[in-house]
Enzyme design. Structure first.
Site, short mmCIF file in Angstrom:
data_model
loop_
_atom_site.label_atom_id
_atom_site.label_comp_id
_atom_site.label_asym_id
_atom_site.label_seq_id
_atom_site.Cartn_x
_atom_site.Cartn_y
_atom_site.Cartn_z
N ASN A 393 0.85 -1.12 -0.14
CA ASN A 393 0.09 0.08 -0.01
C ASN A 393 0.76 1.35 -0.22
O ASN A 393 0.99 1.89 -1.02
CB ASN A 393 -1.02 0.04 1.20
CG ASN A 393 -2.06 1.12 1.23
OD1 ASN A 393 -1.92 2.13 0.49
ND2 ASN A 393 -3.00 0.74 1.93
N ASP A 394 1.46 1.62 0.99
CA ASP A 394 2.34 2.70 1.30
C ASP A 394 3.58 2.96 0.31
O ASP A 394 3.69 3.92 -0.44
CB ASP A 394 2.79 2.97 2.52
CG ASP A 394 1.56 2.96 3.67
OD1 ASP A 394 0.60 3.35 3.33
OD2 ASP A 394 1.70 2.33 4.83
N VAL A 395 3.90 1.78 -0.18
CA VAL A 395 5.21 1.78 -1.00
C VAL A 395 4.62 2.07 -2.51
O VAL A 395 5.63 2.27 -3.28
CB VAL A 395 5.97 0.54 -0.87
CG1 VAL A 395 6.45 0.27 0.51
CG2 VAL A 395 5.38 -0.62 -1.26
#
Lengths: 466, 104
Positions: A393-395
């Site tokens: 997600n964040d990456v």
């Protein structure tokens, strides 16, 4: 200096060299395992030597035998039984044990000194003892909180106490004042114990405000702290094996921490004090984005991939949690058999620890040469038919490219450049860092909701039929 | 308790040189080995168990015996757990590409 002492120094020398070579070997895949075994051999040597040559052991041998047996069983079972997904927590807890041991040794040293009682103690000894106590204590409770956050027992969200800065400041001031008093004015066992209790509390207070996504960095930093505490003990005990090993780990841990924060394009200060992911504005944007998500079923994704030329798989923590690496490899094999070029894009902080994805995929026998680091593969996304994001997600969050997001400036995988983006995700919530992800509402993106393992298995079945 | 300037300086030399070695040794590490390296380094600082053993060797009275016992237990967990879990991580890198996946 008698013969026994000379031999003792030589044993320390041999052990120190094995530790250095162990760390050196751990830096390359070919030699890593040998390095680890070598380190263990050096450790066994110095432990055995200490046991058989320390004068007091004749009487107190049972403490070491009982403690060693309990510790060995606990450590061995913990290390053997832990699922590979829970490895980061395990490293945190082992580090906490080391920090606790360093703190306990410092307390015992101080009691020993204070008993001699004739006025003030030699300055370097007292300073080193206090350092060992404070750093070991912080490493202990900090690691326990990190364990709790990674394990999901403690909220992974940043948790700020009311008046966090005041409390932190007051703790440091108290530690400093008590430390100076003990060093310069008076030996006091009660004050020393108060000092330790404050240090234990400080470990909790310093770690709670850090978001779960940053725990790898914290574990690495606390690892370095424990090293420093061990070095301080080594100095006080006049034991060079401890001094060297502790300093080695303190220094290498600091560098490793630096490498990790660099991979996230953040400073250590930012990680420790930013209260990551608490921005209120960004959350509102998420609610809006949610309605636009496009869902897709597994059969369609399978067809999309099977008839594409190139597929890039982006694994994340979701793959680890679901233990989906085996089916992922099967999917890779099937696609390759159909003539599709399959690569894996590994973000430096994908999962809970750097290298986490590599370990899991290696476990499933995905060949190394298919695992590409971010810089190596980022330009290839534009030329890719399907980017399959498995629980990351964040990456892959494009808002990192813009100002004003808590992850602004973090390098990300350019997944949004691919022709088609398929995101496998357990639910509709935000990622570990709690930040909404505009990639999911991108018009090229389709969402396949569900646990990663059954989802991938459905893809495998779909590709077989396609 | 006396501490000579020579002893203090020796300790300082060791400290600085060990720090330089620690810095050099991990400066160039591929990302995929960061976690095993951290875990291996974690096991190495488990050498604190030797410190706890020395406390045990000179322990008198219940307080110190309890401290020594606690120190040895925690230190041993650090050493044994640290090396074993690192070995488990590295075991996974060993198998060559093309091998059949093991039964799970």
């Amino acid at each position: 200096m008698d013969t026994l002492q000379v031999l003792t120094y030589l044993v320390w020398l041999v052990a120190s060299v094995t530790f250095i070579i162990a760390l050196k070997f751990l830096a390359s895949p070919k030699t890593a395992r040998t390095g680890n075994l070598l380190g263990a051999a050096g450790m066994a040597l110095v432990v055995a030597w200490t046991f058989f040559t320390s004068p007091g052991m004749l009487e107190n041998w049972w403490i070491v035998i009982v403690g060693g047996a309990v510790g060995s069983v606990a450590g061995f079972l913990g290390a053997k039984r832990v699922a590979m997904t829970a490895m980061p927590q395990m490293v945190a807890i082992f580090n906490g044990a080391g920090g606790g041991a360093a703190a306990v040794v410092a307390i015992a040293e101080y009691l020993e000194f204070a008993d001699h009682g004739d006025g003030l103690l030699p300055l370097p000894f007292v300073i080193a003892t206090l350092l060992g106590a404070v750093i070991g204590s912080v490493a202990l409770t900090g690691s326990v909180v990190a364990f709790g956050k990674l394990q999901g027992i403690v909220t992974s969200r940043p948790y700020m106490l009311p008046g966090q800065q005041m409390i932190t400041g007051a703790m440091f001031l108290a530690l400093f004042v008590i430390g100076v008093y003990i060093v310069g004015f008076e030996n006091s066992i009660p004050l020393f114990l108060v000092f330790c209790v404050i240090a234990l509390a400080a470990g909790v207070v310093l770690t709670m405000p850090i978001g779960g996504a940053d725990m790898p960095v914290v574990v690495s930093l606390l690892n370095s702290y424990t090293g420093i505490a061990v070095a301080a003990s080594g100095f006080v005990l006049g034991n060079y094996a401890l001094l060297i090993a502790g300093t080695l780990v303190g220094a290498s841990g600091a560098i490793l921490t630096q490498l990790m924060t660099k991979a996230m394009n953040r400073s250590l200060f930012n990680v420790l004090f930013a209260g990551f992911g608490t921005g209120g504005g960004a959350v509102a944007a998420g609610a809006e984005g949610e309605e636009q998500l496009r869902e897709i079923n597994a059969e369609d994704v399978a067809v999309l991939m099977a008839y594409g030329k190139r597929v890039i798989i982006v694994p994340g923590y979701g793959m680890a949690v679901a233990q989906a690496q085996g089916p992922v490899r099967e999917l890779m094999d099937l696609l390759i058999a159909k003539g599709v070029d399959v690569q894996f894009a590994i973000h430096p902080v994908a999962g809970r620890m750097p290298g986490h994805m590599n370990v899991l995929l290696a476990e499933a026998n995905v060949p190394y040469d298919r695992l590409k680091e971010m810089d190596e593969i980022n330009d290839d996304f534009a030329d890719t038919d399907v980017a399959l994001v498995i629980g990351a997600n964040d990456v892959v969050n494009p808002s990192a490219r813009e100002e004003g997001s808590p992850i602004s400036g973090m390098p990300i995988l350019n997944v949004d450049a691919a022709q088609n983006i398929v995101v496998l995700k357990r639910g509709r919530g935000t990622g570990f860092a709690g930040i909404p992800n505009p990639l999911f509402s991108n018009e090229k993106t389709a969402m396949l909701f569900g646990d990663a393992k059954p989802s991938i298995e459905a893809l495998v079945a779909g590709v077989k039929q396609a | 308790m006396e501490l000579s300037a020579f002893e203090l300086l020796s300790a300082l030399f060791i400290l600085v040189l060990a720090a330089v070695v620690g810095y050099e040794v991990v400066s160039k590490v591929p990302t995929m080995l960061h976690t095993p390296l951290m875990s291996g380094a974690n096991a190495v600082h488990g050498v604190i168990v030797v410190g706890a053993m020395l406390v045990a060797a000179s322990a008198e009275g219940p307080v110190r015996i309890v401290l020594a016992l606690l120190g040895v237990i925690l230190g041993t967990i650090n050493v044994v757990g640290g090396f074993v879990v690192t070995d488990r991580m590295l075991e996974m890198f060993k198998r060559r590409p093309g091998d059949q996946p093991g039964e799970r």
